[in-house]
Design an enzyme around this catalytic site. Structure first.
Site, PDB file in Angstrom:
ATOM      1  N   THR A 144       0.957  -1.117   0.242  1.00 42.05           N
ATOM      2  CA  THR A 144      -0.596  -0.064   0.480  1.00 42.05           C
ATOM      3  C   THR A 144       0.754   1.194   0.343  1.00 42.05           C
ATOM      4  OG1 THR A 144      -0.184  -0.609   2.424  1.00 42.05           O
ATOM      5  CG2 THR A 144      -2.233  -0.809   1.375  1.00 42.05           C
ATOM      6  N   ASP A 145       0.092   2.223  -0.147  1.00 46.46           N
ATOM      7  CA  ASP A 145       0.781   3.593   0.162  1.00 46.46           C
ATOM      8  C   ASP A 145       0.987   4.159   0.920  1.00 46.46           C
ATOM      9  OD1 ASP A 145       0.979   3.303  -3.216  1.00 46.46           O
ATOM     10  OD2 ASP A 145      -1.420   4.716  -3.922  1.00 46.46           O
ATOM     11  N   SER A 200       1.336   8.674   5.238  1.00 49.93           N
ATOM     12  CA  SER A 200       0.458   8.894   3.633  1.00 49.93           C
ATOM     13  C   SER A 200       1.721   8.869   2.534  1.00 49.93           C
ATOM     14  CB  SER A 200      -0.944   9.652   3.478  1.00 49.93           C
ATOM     15  OG  SER A 200      -0.941   9.726   2.152  1.00 49.93           O
ATOM     16  N   ARG A 201       2.362   8.084   1.774  1.00 45.78           N
ATOM     17  CA  ARG A 201       3.335   8.415   0.870  1.00 45.78           C
ATOM     18  C   ARG A 201       2.703   9.385  -0.795  1.00 45.78           C
ATOM     19  NH1 ARG A 201       3.788   1.872   2.024  1.00 45.78           N
ATOM     20  NH2 ARG A 201       5.104   1.925   3.730  1.00 45.78           N
ATOM     21  N   VAL A 202       1.712   9.728  -0.713  1.00 47.77           N
ATOM     22  CA  VAL A 202       0.634  11.027  -1.258  1.00 47.77           C
ATOM     23  C   VAL A 202       0.943  11.581  -0.887  1.00 47.77           C
ATOM     24  CG1 VAL A 202      -1.186  10.931  -2.707  1.00 47.77           C
ATOM     25  CG2 VAL A 202      -0.455   8.362  -2.481  1.00 47.77           C
TER      26      VAL A 202
END
Length: 508
Positions: A337-338, A363-365
């Site tokens: 997951t991101d 959160s990688r976004v």
């Protein structure tokens, strides 16, 4: 009575006009049957994932292809099937009928209604198991999924097309986060699909009732494979939910699919694999469990404008045992997951709800999934909380603290109190912007911790009733300029002074 010559002539004519059609059917015989799994001999021409027809219009799915037999899982009741029965291949790969008419309905993973309503007429058939869209069809995540949960929208933002894991022990509020997110999508043009895997029937009924109460079933579909259904249907449930989401995403719409939860999905797949006598690996899971989850979650994406500009966002849920995120399934899904929203039992028991551990969550976004107004005010919030966590740990062992440290700890306590939120109380982006601006600029420092919730509610109500232009400008511009900030400062300052004087007068 006709003469024999007339009958012969009649038959000759009938035979002459007969069009013969040869049909080839691949047929096999059941060797073994039990626990919803059948071993079939003689099916030489069969594909992986093909639908097989058993007696009495019962269907199954070919999952094990060996040189001498085929292993299949049976979809539905299998008590009438016995060894020696004939099985036919259909030449079809498992698919689900999809259409706009699914909205507001509860269906099983085969698309059959479970809510007592009419059969759903399909506009299109979507394969359950599909290859994820390639990189050419995608674009970067740049629009937010506004969850309405302050802690997430400020510090762990979720974007349309992202895969954000919700992870935590049993009873820490994972499903509540998913429910709040759905409730907050009213008027946001986001279709929600809730996939219940191995859940109690009472939970699904309560979920549907709650969504109907808040008017959220109008844009929601529930795919139900409850604990009482076969492992085969529990295995297929997330694939069905994803296929429904892809139908809307490929039409240029935005969809959100919640898998509640993938731990039970892994259990169902492990059960099927053990019954099919596949070799086991770590924790008795089959070797392809990582592939299964990665292939599923990789299907969530943001399509580029050339491919319709739609998106499919995935919120998988994983249940941990005693906070152990290093177990096999949690580590697998974390790596796919991101980012993850980590819920902690200690925080939940201490009354911090939602019990999000902001330090362990990521959160990688990141800020690409926030509107600029929220991004402008959330940075200070993140910094205050990071300093609070560090100083709070240090303060446990120190008796004398300097004034600056005390101030930072006091602010941290107020931020934590402000982040508390009921599952049925999602906030809009403009409401969050005002609340974050007030706490980030120190206005809550003068308010007692126990009065924070009353302060926040009163402030947001006052802006909504007397200063609507502030909200409308945030919605329109999606950012804070100097003029708008001056307006916000004026309102917050006046309200804070009035609030403090009012509460001080009540105490006197």
């Amino acid at each position: 009575m006709k003469a024999p010559t007339d009958i012969a002539t009649f038959l000759e004519k009938e035979i002459a006009g007969l069009k013969q059609r040869a049909t080839l059917t691949n047929v096999g015989e059941i060797q073994e049957i039990g626990d919803g799994v059948a071993v079939i001999d003689g099916l030489s021409e069969v594909a992986y994932g093909e639908i097989l027809e058993f007696p009495q219009k019962t269907y199954g799915l070919a999952l094990n292809l060996k040189s001498d037999n085929v292993g299949a899982i049976i979809l539905g009741d299998f008590t009438h099937i016995k060894a020696g029965d004939t099985v036919k291949s259909t030449g079809q790969i498992l698919n689900i009928g999809v259409s706009e008419k699914l909205l507001g309905r509860v269906v099983n993973p085969l698309g059959q209604p479970l809510d007592g309503g009419n059969e759903i007429k399909a506009d299109k058939r979507m394969a359950l198991d599909r290859i994820a869209p390639g990189i050419i069809k995608r674009e970067g995540v740049n629009q937010p999924v506004q969850t309405g949960i302050k802690a997430i929208d400020a510090m762990i933002p979720v974007g349309r097309g992202q895969r954000e894991l919700i992870i935590g022990d049993r009873g820490t509020g994972k499903s509540s986060i998913a429910l709040t997110t759905i409730l907050n999508q009213k008027g946001q043009n986001l279709i929600c699909i809730y996939v219940a895997i191995g859940q109690k029937e009472s939970f699904v009924a309560q979920l549907k009732s709650t969504l109907e109460k808040y008017g959220a079933m109008d844009y929601t579909i529930i795919v139900d494979a409850s604990a009482s259904t076969s492992p085969a249907l529990q295995y297929l449930a997330p694939l069905a939910g994803c296929a429904i989401g892809e139908y809307f995403a490929e039409k240029g719409q935005d969809a959100l699919v919640i898998y509640d939860d993938l731990t039970k999905h892994a259990w169902a797949y492990r059960e099927i694999s053990l019954l099919l006598r596949r070799p086991t690996g770590r924790e008795a899971y089959p070797g392809d469990i990582f592939y299964l989850h990665s292939a599923l979650l990789e299907r969530a994406c943001k399509y580029n404008q050339k491919n319709g500009g739609g998106s499919l966002t995935a919120l998988p849920i994983i249940e941990t045992q005693l906070g152990d995120v290093s177990a096999y399934i949690p580590t697998n899904v974390i790596s796919i997951t991101d980012g993850q929203i980590y819920l902690e039992t200690d925080l939940f028991n201490a009354g911090q709800k939602p019990a999000i551990n902001v330090g362990a969550s990521v959160s990688r976004v990141g800020s690409a999934a926030q509107i600029k107004a929220v991004r402008q005010v959330a940075g200070q919030l993140r910094l205050d909380l990071a300093q609070f966590r560090e100083l709070a740990a240090f303060a446990q062992f120190a008796s004398d603290l300097d004034e600056a440290t005390k101030r930072q700890i006091d602010r941290g306590k107020r931020v934590m109190e402000m982040l508390k939120q009921g599952w049925d109380n999602p906030l809009t982006a403009e409401q969050e912007t005002i609340a974050f601006w007030a706490v980030g600029h120190g206005y809550l420092d003068k308010v007692k911790v126990e009065d924070i919730k009353a302060y926040e509610k009163g402030l947001l109500d006052q802006v909504a009733s007397q200063h609507k232009t502030i909200y409308s400008q945030i919605i329109k511009d999606k950012k804070l300029d100097e003029k708008l900030e001056a307006k916000i400062k004026n309102v917050v300052e006046k309200y804070t002074n009035h609030f403090i004087s009012k509460y001080e007068a009540e105490e006197d």
